[in-house]
Design a protein around this motif. Structure first.
Motif, PDB file in Angstrom:
ATOM      1  N   CYS A  94       1.031   1.462  -2.898  1.00 13.56           N
ATOM      2  CA  CYS A  94       1.633   1.154  -4.202  1.00 13.56           C
ATOM      3  C   CYS A  94       0.682   0.231  -4.958  1.00 13.56           C
ATOM      4  O   CYS A  94       0.689  -0.984  -4.756  1.00 13.56           O
ATOM      5  CB  CYS A  94       2.999   0.491  -4.015  1.00 13.56           C
ATOM      6  N   GLU A  95      -0.156   0.806  -5.818  1.00 12.31           N
ATOM      7  CA  GLU A  95      -1.196   0.032  -6.486  1.00 12.31           C
ATOM      8  C   GLU A  95      -0.638  -0.999  -7.468  1.00 12.31           C
ATOM      9  O   GLU A  95      -1.254  -2.040  -7.696  1.00 12.31           O
ATOM     10  CB  GLU A  95      -2.157   0.977  -7.211  1.00 12.31           C
ATOM     11  N   SER A  96       0.518  -0.730  -8.061  1.00  7.50           N
ATOM     12  CA  SER A  96       1.068  -1.647  -9.057  1.00  7.50           C
ATOM     13  C   SER A  96       1.799  -2.836  -8.432  1.00  7.50           C
ATOM     14  O   SER A  96       1.986  -3.863  -9.082  1.00  7.50           O
ATOM     15  CB  SER A  96       2.023  -0.896  -9.990  1.00  7.50           C
ATOM     16  N   CYS A  97       2.214  -2.703  -7.161  1.00  8.85           N
ATOM     17  CA  CYS A  97       3.006  -3.777  -6.559  1.00  8.85           C
ATOM     18  C   CYS A  97       2.267  -4.551  -5.472  1.00  8.85           C
ATOM     19  O   CYS A  97       2.711  -5.629  -5.070  1.00  8.85           O
ATOM     20  CB  CYS A  97       4.319  -3.226  -5.999  1.00  8.85           C
ATOM     21  N   VAL A 119       1.718  -9.852  -3.502  1.00  8.66           N
ATOM     22  CA  VAL A 119       2.846  -8.976  -3.838  1.00  8.66           C
ATOM     23  C   VAL A 119       3.290  -9.257  -5.268  1.00  8.66           C
ATOM     24  O   VAL A 119       3.558 -10.405  -5.634  1.00  8.66           O
ATOM     25  CB  VAL A 119       4.028  -9.203  -2.874  1.00  8.66           C
ATOM     26  N   ASN A 120       3.353  -8.208  -6.078  1.00 11.46           N
ATOM     27  CA  ASN A 120       3.829  -8.327  -7.456  1.00 11.46           C
ATOM     28  C   ASN A 120       5.328  -8.036  -7.478  1.00 11.46           C
ATOM     29  O   ASN A 120       5.751  -6.883  -7.516  1.00 11.46           O
ATOM     30  CB  ASN A 120       3.075  -7.355  -8.365  1.00 11.46           C
ATOM     31  N   SER A 121       6.130  -9.084  -7.446  1.00  6.16           N
ATOM     32  CA  SER A 121       7.584  -8.911  -7.357  1.00  6.16           C
ATOM     33  C   SER A 121       8.199  -8.377  -8.648  1.00  6.16           C
ATOM     34  O   SER A 121       9.362  -7.959  -8.655  1.00  6.16           O
ATOM     35  CB  SER A 121       8.238 -10.246  -6.993  1.00  6.16           C
ATOM     36  N   LEU A 122       7.437  -8.365  -9.742  1.00  6.41           N
ATOM     37  CA  LEU A 122       7.981  -7.882 -11.014  1.00  6.41           C
ATOM     38  C   LEU A 122       8.222  -6.375 -10.991  1.00  6.41           C
ATOM     39  O   LEU A 122       9.024  -5.858 -11.773  1.00  6.41           O
ATOM     40  CB  LEU A 122       7.021  -8.231 -12.159  1.00  6.41           C
ATOM     41  N   ASP A 123       7.519  -5.662 -10.117  1.00  8.13           N
ATOM     42  CA  ASP A 123       7.624  -4.202 -10.076  1.00  8.13           C
ATOM     43  C   ASP A 123       8.551  -3.690  -8.975  1.00  8.13           C
ATOM     44  O   ASP A 123       8.649  -2.481  -8.770  1.00  8.13           O
ATOM     45  CB  ASP A 123       6.235  -3.579  -9.874  1.00  8.13           C
ATOM     46  N   MET A 124       9.215  -4.593  -8.256  1.00  9.48           N
ATOM     47  CA  MET A 124      10.069  -4.154  -7.147  1.00  9.48           C
ATOM     48  C   MET A 124      11.346  -4.981  -7.091  1.00  9.48           C
ATOM     49  O   MET A 124      11.379  -6.129  -7.525  1.00  9.48           O
ATOM     50  CB  MET A 124       9.321  -4.280  -5.814  1.00  9.48           C
ATOM     51  N   LYS A 130       5.277  -1.859   2.589  1.00 10.13           N
ATOM     52  CA  LYS A 130       4.084  -1.236   2.024  1.00 10.13           C
ATOM     53  C   LYS A 130       2.942  -1.285   3.033  1.00 10.13           C
ATOM     54  O   LYS A 130       2.868  -2.185   3.868  1.00 10.13           O
ATOM     55  CB  LYS A 130       3.658  -1.942   0.730  1.00 10.13           C
ATOM     56  N   ARG A 131       2.042  -0.316   2.914  1.00  8.15           N
ATOM     57  CA  ARG A 131       0.907  -0.223   3.838  1.00  8.15           C
ATOM     58  C   ARG A 131      -0.417  -0.331   3.090  1.00  8.15           C
ATOM     59  O   ARG A 131      -0.556   0.199   1.992  1.00  8.15           O
ATOM     60  CB  ARG A 131       0.963   1.081   4.633  1.00  8.15           C
ATOM     61  N   ILE A 132      -1.346  -1.019   3.711  1.00  9.24           N
ATOM     62  CA  ILE A 132      -2.709  -1.137   3.193  1.00  9.24           C
ATOM     63  C   ILE A 132      -3.635  -0.474   4.209  1.00  9.24           C
ATOM     64  O   ILE A 132      -3.562  -0.766   5.408  1.00  9.24           O
ATOM     65  CB  ILE A 132      -3.117  -2.614   2.990  1.00  9.24           C
ATOM     66  N   TYR A 133      -4.487   0.422   3.742  1.00  6.88           N
ATOM     67  CA  TYR A 133      -5.392   1.157   4.620  1.00  6.88           C
ATOM     68  C   TYR A 133      -6.810   0.634   4.428  1.00  6.88           C
ATOM     69  O   TYR A 133      -7.426   0.847   3.382  1.00  6.88           O
ATOM     70  CB  TYR A 133      -5.327   2.655   4.319  1.00  6.88           C
ATOM     71  N   VAL A 134      -7.318  -0.052   5.442  1.00  8.86           N
ATOM     72  CA  VAL A 134      -8.667  -0.615   5.383  1.00  8.86           C
ATOM     73  C   VAL A 134      -9.622   0.356   6.069  1.00  8.86           C
ATOM     74  O   VAL A 134      -9.529   0.581   7.281  1.00  8.86           O
ATOM     75  CB  VAL A 134      -8.720  -1.998   6.065  1.00  8.86           C
TER      76      VAL A 134
END
Length: 216
Positions: A94-97, A119-124, A130-134
């Motif tokens: 989720c690129e926006s959050c 974490v951008n709490s304004l969008d959720m 959420k997952r981040i893939y490194v």
């Protein structure tokens, strides 16, 4: 006389069959014992060269978050291999959050770096995971999955004092913790437990090989 002769032959055949069976099982056991070191050697060979990424933790729960809050958490990682580790990118579901920021993308052997998650709490609203893939040039573990979760309160809803808590550690994570502290014997026990739980978990085999390599 005939019955006695037949019984004698039957007993002789049974003894021969038992002897052959015993010899066959003995040979099978010897072959299995001889094959065990080959597995260990393969694991050590896999662990003996190339870059290797290691995260001290792979998940974080932020607990309850206020709707106007921008909480952050830092995941630390290092290159435990013997070649330069290159971080290609950090993708998010989720690129926006979720905003991932890596402190450096090239690590020499022994170097460490940080992955900062905001974490951008304004969008959720409500519960999220959420997952981040490194992605890196690690030949054994080219993609590491980092998971963050929490609960974003609605506006004007009181926030209870809930402390963030990490995900319960698996034998694999406990083993990695021991490995980073140089306690290789304890790490070996945990990685073997992890393999018993999931025989297809390649990272457990990899770090098990690293442990034996470090104990040389």
């Amino acid at each position: 006389m005939t019955n006695k002769y037949m019984k004698h032959n039957a007993g002789k055949k049974n003894r021969i069959f038992s002897l052959i069976t015993c010899i066959a099982f003995s040979l099978l056991f010897i072959l299995m014992v001889q094959a065990l070191p080959l597995f260990g050697a393969t694991a050590i060979a896999l662990a003996s060269s190339g870059p290797s990424i290691y995260f001290s933790e792979d998940s974080w729960d932020f607990g309850e978050i206020a709707p106007d809050e921008l909480p952050t958490h830092i995941f630390k990682f290092e290159n435990i291999g013997d070649e330069v580790l290159i971080i290609k990118e950090a993708k998010v579901s989720c690129e926006s959050c979720i905003d991932p920021l890596i402190s450096t993308k090239e690590l020499n052997p022994g170097d460490s770096a940080e992955l900062k998650i905001t974490v951008n709490s304004l969008d959720m609203i409500g519960r999220f995971t959420k997952r981040i893939y490194v992605e890196s040039n690690d030949p054994v573990n080219p993609r590491v999955v980092i998971t963050v979760s929490g609960f974003i309160k609605e506006k004007n809803e009181p926030t209870s004092k809930v402390q963030p808590k990490p995900k319960p550690q698996t034998p694999f994570m406990v083993g990695k913790s021991y490995f980073s502290q140089g306690e290789y014997d304890k790490a070996i026990i945990e990685f073997e437990k992890s393999i018993e739980l999931d025989a297809s978990h390649t990272e457990s085999y990899y770090y098990l090989g690293q442990c034996y390599l470090q104990k040389r």
